[in-house]
Design a protein around this motif. Structure first.
Motif, PDB file in Angstrom:
ATOM      1  N   HIS A   1       0.846  -1.206   0.000  1.00 25.38           N
ATOM      2  CA  HIS A   1       0.000   0.000   0.000  1.00 25.38           C
ATOM      3  C   HIS A   1       0.879   1.254   0.000  1.00 25.38           C
ATOM      4  N   SER A   2       1.947   1.226   0.785  1.00 25.71           N
ATOM      5  CA  SER A   2       2.822   2.394   0.914  1.00 25.71           C
ATOM      6  C   SER A   2       3.549   2.688  -0.398  1.00 25.71           C
ATOM      7  N   VAL A   3       4.150   1.664  -1.005  1.00 24.25           N
ATOM      8  CA  VAL A   3       4.915   1.918  -2.233  1.00 24.25           C
ATOM      9  C   VAL A   3       3.996   2.215  -3.407  1.00 24.25           C
ATOM     10  N   ALA A   4       2.750   1.734  -3.336  1.00 26.46           N
ATOM     11  CA  ALA A   4       1.785   2.107  -4.378  1.00 26.46           C
ATOM     12  C   ALA A   4       1.566   3.611  -4.368  1.00 26.46           C
ATOM     13  N   GLY A   5       1.555   4.205  -3.166  1.00 27.50           N
ATOM     14  CA  GLY A   5       1.331   5.642  -3.040  1.00 27.50           C
ATOM     15  C   GLY A   5       2.544   6.483  -3.377  1.00 27.50           C
ATOM     16  N   ILE A   6       3.730   6.053  -2.952  1.00 26.92           N
ATOM     17  CA  ILE A   6       4.915   6.906  -3.118  1.00 26.92           C
ATOM     18  C   ILE A   6       5.685   6.620  -4.401  1.00 26.92           C
ATOM     19  N   SER A   7       5.364   5.509  -5.083  1.00 27.49           N
ATOM     20  CA  SER A   7       6.135   5.164  -6.280  1.00 27.49           C
ATOM     21  C   SER A   7       5.281   4.654  -7.432  1.00 27.49           C
ATOM     22  N   HIS A   8       4.490   3.622  -7.197  1.00 29.57           N
ATOM     23  CA  HIS A   8       3.791   2.980  -8.304  1.00 29.57           C
ATOM     24  C   HIS A   8       2.776   3.919  -8.957  1.00 29.57           C
ATOM     25  N   LEU A   9       1.937   4.548  -8.156  1.00 23.64           N
ATOM     26  CA  LEU A   9       0.977   5.500  -8.712  1.00 23.64           C
ATOM     27  C   LEU A   9       1.668   6.720  -9.333  1.00 23.64           C
ATOM     28  N   PRO A  10       2.676   7.328  -8.668  1.00 22.17           N
ATOM     29  CA  PRO A  10       3.373   8.450  -9.308  1.00 22.17           C
ATOM     30  C   PRO A  10       3.975   8.103 -10.672  1.00 22.17           C
ATOM     31  N   HIS A  11       4.478   6.878 -10.840  1.00 18.00           N
ATOM     32  CA  HIS A  11       5.008   6.496 -12.141  1.00 18.00           C
ATOM     33  C   HIS A  11       3.895   6.449 -13.189  1.00 18.00           C
TER      34      HIS A  11
ATOM     35  N   SER B   1       1.258   8.972 -17.788  1.00 18.19           N
ATOM     36  CA  SER B   1       0.015   9.427 -18.410  1.00 18.19           C
ATOM     37  C   SER B   1       0.064  10.924 -18.716  1.00 18.19           C
ATOM     38  N   LEU B   2       0.743  11.711 -17.863  1.00 19.67           N
ATOM     39  CA  LEU B   2       0.847  13.155 -18.097  1.00 19.67           C
ATOM     40  C   LEU B   2       1.694  13.448 -19.332  1.00 19.67           C
ATOM     41  N   VAL B   3       2.806  12.738 -19.478  1.00 19.67           N
ATOM     42  CA  VAL B   3       3.634  12.913 -20.667  1.00 19.67           C
ATOM     43  C   VAL B   3       2.851  12.554 -21.924  1.00 19.67           C
ATOM     44  N   ASN B   4       2.114  11.444 -21.865  1.00 13.29           N
ATOM     45  CA  ASN B   4       1.323  11.045 -23.027  1.00 13.29           C
ATOM     46  C   ASN B   4       0.199  12.037 -23.318  1.00 13.29           C
TER      47      ASN B   4
ATOM     48  N   ILE C   1      10.385  10.416 -13.988  1.00 16.57           N
ATOM     49  CA  ILE C   1      10.243   8.970 -13.801  1.00 16.57           C
ATOM     50  C   ILE C   1       9.431   8.316 -14.909  1.00 16.57           C
ATOM     51  N   ALA C   2       8.873   9.116 -15.814  1.00 14.53           N
ATOM     52  CA  ALA C   2       8.142   8.533 -16.946  1.00 14.53           C
ATOM     53  C   ALA C   2       9.082   7.814 -17.904  1.00 14.53           C
ATOM     54  N   SER C   3      10.377   8.030 -17.766  1.00 15.68           N
ATOM     55  CA  SER C   3      11.361   7.375 -18.638  1.00 15.68           C
ATOM     56  C   SER C   3      11.798   6.015 -18.105  1.00 15.68           C
ATOM     57  N   SER C   4      11.131   5.518 -17.084  1.00 14.62           N
ATOM     58  CA  SER C   4      11.515   4.246 -16.476  1.00 14.62           C
ATOM     59  C   SER C   4      11.212   3.066 -17.402  1.00 14.62           C
ATOM     60  N   SER C   5      11.768   1.919 -17.060  1.00 11.43           N
ATOM     61  CA  SER C   5      11.649   0.709 -17.878  1.00 11.43           C
ATOM     62  C   SER C   5      10.198   0.269 -18.044  1.00 11.43           C
ATOM     63  N   PRO C   6       9.671   0.216 -19.275  1.00 11.74           N
ATOM     64  CA  PRO C   6       8.289  -0.256 -19.486  1.00 11.74           C
ATOM     65  C   PRO C   6       8.085  -1.685 -19.011  1.00 11.74           C
TER      66      PRO C   6
END
Length: 366
Positions: free
Chosen positions: A183-193, A198-201, A227-232
């Motif tokens: 739950h924690s990493v979903a908030g601080i990392s997974h969702l932000p990625h 989506s913002l770049v697109n 972080i949008a440049s991260s590994s797909p």
């Protein structure tokens, strides 16, 4: 405290696995390290470095049956298959751990393999833009949070010893259950990625034919979308294994965006003011002292005159003092940025040294 002659096993020896192996060998020089990898090159390099004692191309009792700790340092999607290979060959007191960024999925796989009493989840919150054993470092995990997720069957003395190992290599151990972690990493990392991607697109899809948005994009936009440049491949894997936690927070985020939209439509100035006041206060309370899950950008902004050779002079000064620059560029849009020149470094030590050197040579930092 762990003995100096323990036997550590590694399945996968990339950036994180290699860094843990290096750190363990530094702290416990008398330990034995056995490593397996799908490719032979990192194993041979690690053995020639003296960081690995035994290399193997198979997972069997001869290689891993005597291990006290086995680190699974492979992509999360492969871990369940390695559990199945290990369950019949490890000794009963062996602790099997991993380094994945999703813990509930791996815990469920450990339970399915009958290894709940042997498994302790691990997530070292460190990384680099570089990959592979060749780029691993014994100090990569220093001062980085290292999340530890025991199972209900983990014995206290086993957990205490594992925490001690993590602390001994310079990391900061934090113990929690696997669902809280996810739950924690979903908030601080997974969702932000996901948001960054989506913002770049969105900007890409809404840009004018002549690419005006892209040309003007700088400063804040590049910062919040870095972080949008991260590994797909990696992020597809993460999202497919931490889906429920991400969906819960994504729904909450969508609701907050809807709330923002409704207040904008009503021209509610007080709402916008309060939103930024609240976010600013919380954002400013977040410490920069420790490494986090999202890789940090080590930036310096420099005021220089727009004249021929100005950038070359800065680059030459830094190079002459063995300071490597990761990226360098002119800030054309300075509405939300200070300094005409932005430089990115590989680590905080390089940034600090560069700042001192530039100031000593009468450059103005912002």
């Amino acid at each position: 405290m762990i003995g100096t002659n323990y036997h550590f096993g590694f399945i996968g020896l990339g950036l994180i696995g290699g860094s843990i192996a290096r750190a363990l060998k530094n702290v416990y020089p008398d330990c034995t390290i056995t490593a397996f990898s799908r490719t032979l090159a990192p194993l041979e390099l690690a053995k020639s470095d003296g960081n690995v004692d035994n290399i193997t191309t198979s997972i069997d009792a001869d290689s891993f049956g005597r291990c006290d700790y086995i680190f699974l340092c492979t992509p999360v999607q492969y871990i369940s298959s390695y559990f199945m290979k290990l369950k019949d060959i490890i000794n009963p007191s062996c602790t099997v751990t991993d380094v994945g960024s999703v813990k509930g999925y791996v815990y469920d796989a450990a339970v399915s393999a009958g290894l709940e009493s042997n498994y302790i989840g691990g997530h070292p919150m460190a990384g680099s833009e570089k990959t592979g054993y060749a780029n691993s470092s014994a100090i990569l995990l220093e001062n980085a949070y290292y999340i530890i997720t025991p199972t209900p069957l983990t014995r206290h003395e086993v957990l205490d010893e594992y925490v001690a190992i993590v602390r001994s290599i310079g990391s900061i151990p934090i113990v929690m259950d696997c669902r809280t972690h996810d739950h924690s990493v979903a908030g601080i990392s997974h969702l932000p990625h996901l948001i960054a991607g989506s913002l770049v697109n969105l900007v890409h899809d809404c840009d004018s034919g002549d690419g005006l948005m892209k040309r003007l994009a700088a400063g804040g936009f590049k910062d919040i979308t870095r972080i949008a440049s991260s590994s797909p491949e990696m992020w597809e894997q993460i999202c497919m294994t931490n889906t429920s936690a991400i969906l819960e927070l994504l729904d909450a985020y969508i609701n907050s965006l809807t709330d923002i939209r409704n207040n904008l439509a009503e021209h509610n100035e007080g709402y916008i003011y309060n939103m930024f006041e609240r976010s600013s206060e919380y954002r400013n309370s977040i410490s920069d002292a420790s490494k986090g899950f999202v890789p940090q950008a080590y930036l310096l902004h420099l005021d220089i005159a727009d004249r021929e050779g100005a950038i070359a002079s800065v680059a030459t000064l830094l190079a002459a003092n063995s300071i490597s620059i990761k990226n360098i560029g002119i800030v054309h849009n300075r509405e939300f940025e200070h300094g005409a020149l932005c430089m990115e470094f590989y680590n905080d030590e390089s940034r600090t040294l560069a700042a001192k050197l530039l100031k000593a040579n009468n450059y103005s930092l912002c």
